[in-house]
Design an enzyme around this catalytic site. Sequence first.
Site, mmCIF file in Angstrom:
data_model
loop_
_atom_site.group_PDB
_atom_site.id
_atom_site.type_symbol
_atom_site.label_atom_id
_atom_site.label_comp_id
_atom_site.label_asym_id
_atom_site.label_seq_id
_atom_site.Cartn_x
_atom_site.Cartn_y
_atom_site.Cartn_z
ATOM 1 N N ALA A 62 0.649 -0.931 -0.214
ATOM 2 C CA ALA A 62 0.227 0.279 -0.063
ATOM 3 C C ALA A 62 0.898 1.456 0.007
ATOM 4 O O ALA A 62 2.063 1.333 0.221
ATOM 5 C CB ALA A 62 -0.775 0.086 1.467
ATOM 6 N N MET A 63 0.556 2.510 -0.490
ATOM 7 C CA MET A 63 0.932 3.968 -0.806
ATOM 8 C C MET A 63 1.980 4.534 0.873
ATOM 9 O O MET A 63 2.507 5.183 0.575
ATOM 10 C CB MET A 63 0.399 4.819 -1.038
ATOM 11 C CG MET A 63 -1.172 4.982 -0.899
ATOM 12 S SD MET A 63 -1.816 6.344 -1.349
ATOM 13 C CE MET A 63 -2.944 5.355 -2.191
ATOM 14 N N ARG A 64 1.327 4.309 1.593
ATOM 15 C CA ARG A 64 1.359 4.387 2.572
ATOM 16 C C ARG A 64 2.755 3.664 3.382
ATOM 17 O O ARG A 64 3.521 4.001 4.499
ATOM 18 C CB ARG A 64 0.130 3.838 4.121
ATOM 19 C CG ARG A 64 -0.190 2.636 4.250
ATOM 20 C CD ARG A 64 -0.796 2.503 5.123
ATOM 21 N NE ARG A 64 -1.827 1.051 5.410
ATOM 22 C CZ ARG A 64 -2.490 0.456 4.468
ATOM 23 N NH1 ARG A 64 -3.049 1.494 4.149
ATOM 24 N NH2 ARG A 64 -2.749 -0.450 5.107
ATOM 25 N N TYR A 65 2.910 2.708 3.358
ATOM 26 C CA TYR A 65 4.554 1.965 3.143
ATOM 27 C C TYR A 65 5.725 2.299 2.385
ATOM 28 O O TYR A 65 6.703 2.314 2.721
ATOM 29 C CB TYR A 65 4.281 0.047 3.292
ATOM 30 C CG TYR A 65 3.209 0.298 4.502
ATOM 31 C CD1 TYR A 65 2.831 0.548 5.605
ATOM 32 C CD2 TYR A 65 1.970 -0.784 3.554
ATOM 33 C CE1 TYR A 65 1.394 -0.296 6.689
ATOM 34 C CE2 TYR A 65 0.881 -1.014 4.764
ATOM 35 C CZ TYR A 65 0.585 -1.011 5.920
ATOM 36 O OH TYR A 65 0.354 -1.212 7.150
ATOM 37 N N THR A 66 5.296 2.289 1.384
ATOM 38 C CA THR A 66 5.805 2.425 0.096
ATOM 39 C C THR A 66 6.476 3.960 0.194
ATOM 40 O O THR A 66 6.187 5.135 0.010
ATOM 41 C CB THR A 66 5.572 2.277 -1.577
ATOM 42 O OG1 THR A 66 5.289 2.953 -1.880
ATOM 43 C CG2 THR A 66 5.617 0.381 -1.118
#
EC number: 5.6.2.2
Length: 876
Positions: free
Chosen positions: A119-123
């Site tokens: 998910a974009m919150r992790y990358t």
Amino acid sequence: MSDLAREITPVNIEEELKSSYLDYAMSVIVGRALPDVRDGLKPVHRRVLYAMNVLGNDWNKAYKKSARVVGDVIGKYHPHGDTAVYDTIVRMAQPFSLRYMLVDGQGNFGSVDGDSAAAMRYTEIRMSKIAHELMADLEKETVDFVDNYDGTEKIPDVMPTKIPNLLVNGSFGIAVGMATNIPPHNLTEVINGRLAYVEDEEISIEGLMEHIPGPDFPTAAIINGRRGIEEAYRTGRGKVYICARAEVEADAKTGRETIIVHEIPYQVNKARLIEKIAELVKEKRVEGISALRDESDKDGMRIVIEVKRDAVGRVVLNNLYSQTQLQVSFGINMVALHHGQPKIMNLKEIIAAFVRHRREVVTRRTILALRKARDRADILEALSIALANIDPIIELIRRAPTPAEAKAGLIARSWDLGNVSAMLEAGDDAARPEWLEPEFGVRDGQYYLTEQQAQAILDLRLQKLTGLEHEKLLDEYKELLEQIAELLHILGSADRLMEVIREELELVREQFGDARRTDITANSVDINIEDLITQEDVVVTLSHEGYVKYQPVNDYEAQRRGGKGKSAPRIKEEDFIDRLLVANTHDTILCFSSRGRLYWMKVYQVPEASRGARGRPIVNLLPLEANERYTAILPVREYEEGVNVFMATASGTVKKTPADEFSRPRSAGIIAVNLNEGDELIGVDLTSGQDEVMLFSAAGKVVRFKEDDVRAMGRTATGVRGIKLAGEDKVVSLIVPRGEGRILTATENGYRKRTAVAEYPTKSRATQGVISIKVTERNGSVVGAVQVDDCDQIMMITDAGTLVRIRVSEVSIVGRNTQGVILIRTAEDENVVALQRVAEPVDDEELDAIDGSAAEGDEDIAPEADTDDDIAEDEE
């Protein structure tokens, strides 16, 4: 409600649909799906990179959360869902998707196995180093800026890229009524092609292909053939075939082969590929594989396919190429936006569009640099005048009560040029800003200051009045004059402008260029594969169970009379050699099926195998359908005039077609004869036009007629009647008699007889014919007839799976109209179903061994003594 009604305007639904759909289509085409030919970017890619640039998310700075970038993009520039934006970022960060990644990602961004990104919150992401070259000089008025969706922000209409990104990274998109699919290329090669175009704008497509030989995929692999590339580069559309890079390794001790796959085609999901191979093995559509595993790791890809002992690794690999995504086709469709309109463009047009774009970018950048240089030179002239007239200027400023009056005083009078007169007069024309009115600057040996110059003098710091600072001002002015002269040269000379473009391209190539990953090889489309095959005579064998192979004819050495000879292939006990052909490796084998279809196979395409090997199932080499079996195979070297293909069906229909009608092979096969429902092709042979034909029926009838009784017909014709059949009778054998041999006929209850060919009279076509063997309750129906010589052997097969092999010389020679004698005793519910002349040579010991194993006892296969009833001929 009445106010709302007044705002509603009736419209024609057809016109509204046309108008609205056209608006939607153009919105998708221009604003979403197609890249711009100049920078190779779709709007969403351009907006993502611009947002990262505005954020300062540079390659040499800290990573930022992907969610931060996505938020800026959808908030400022791209009013769509966050998923589309993040998917774009993910693709630009995947090394297996883009040849030169535009985003440097940190975290899980998916894999070649089809795993989804985190998910974009992790990358976290930042621009790659090469991405900066797409936006180089963006701040130098090189491109136009347009409003964003709500008019609150400005975004570039196109990037002033130094990278030929459309070809380098390719593009894929589906619009309304059109699509684009442009493959990636090698940066070094693409720049070399552009440099060649800069040197000679009349260069041909072939000339460009000397520098750009073809696509270069991030997953490497191999492109088979150049014709598809040439067509795509010439027309904008084409198809290339990409196959995996694989090698066949053989174990030195065991001899077993293993296929190792190191690279797979572009956009192929590795996990699904392995699943497909396993599925084919499970369904037995691909044989010869004993194990399959994925040994890929961080160091590279490695798919291991272990091959069975009796299989040939190269044959297995070729089957995998044909039935899996180890080989795929890539349809090239080079559609891009050119002047805002979608257009199919060839290679030269794409290169020309990029060079024009770079010419415009460099020109606009040069104009801005010239304007700034002249503005700075204008200020330096004022400061030089101030230094040359330092005392009167200081006195004027001291007497002025306010700065405004001091500025007005500086403008109101003229000033001596002093010791800078030569410098100012030399640079007066070149350094003069375009906006400067004629009354300002050097005029009549005096200098007249502008308002901007007067303000610059008032802003001058006292430290600038030193002698050293005075020299610096003069040196800077001289440098500006040189810079202005160079800028004017660029704007005034097309050759110098192209030289600047060439120098920048060479710098990009030096900084980011790398070696090609994808190899391009010639294939059968480009060259005649037969040129690579050694011509030699070989023995092709096809077994009753459908296994085919070939061996060099030298393996069958000549023997003295009485020698034992070499044993034939020891295949399965219930199998035997059905057909044996001596042919050249360059010959074509015509394979006719029971459904009346014809398939082609070159002899060199048949697997070569040792004497003891079974070969490969012919169904793996030909696209036979379910319940379709081969009826005949015929070797053909040349389609000579006068040679015919003669066919017969079970219903008694015959057909003669010139052999050259079958001279154009098709991979899926063709219809050789149209069959009525329930009918099947039972025999095929080559004729010369002067031969005779014999048709044998299950009811014991035979008709012999001249071949020229049947006219030549086209390939798709049904044919004509060859024999008149009664009731449920059917044709079981077609024989084109050659030489003085004899006809051996066998019945389903195990009876047989040999009769001289001369005893069968020649009749007319389409008659009932004469008796070939008496069919009685004792004999049963005829199962087949073959022409034999005394030295031949025959094989009889029963529906219970019993095989009996016997020498032809042991079968009695009797008249035509007889019942024959027992050859094989069958059980009560057992019937003979087929008779076949055995094709391969064997020695006496092996024949005895086969006979002994096939029969329960000698009495089961020993011919009975002929009785008077057996050989008594009846009147016709």
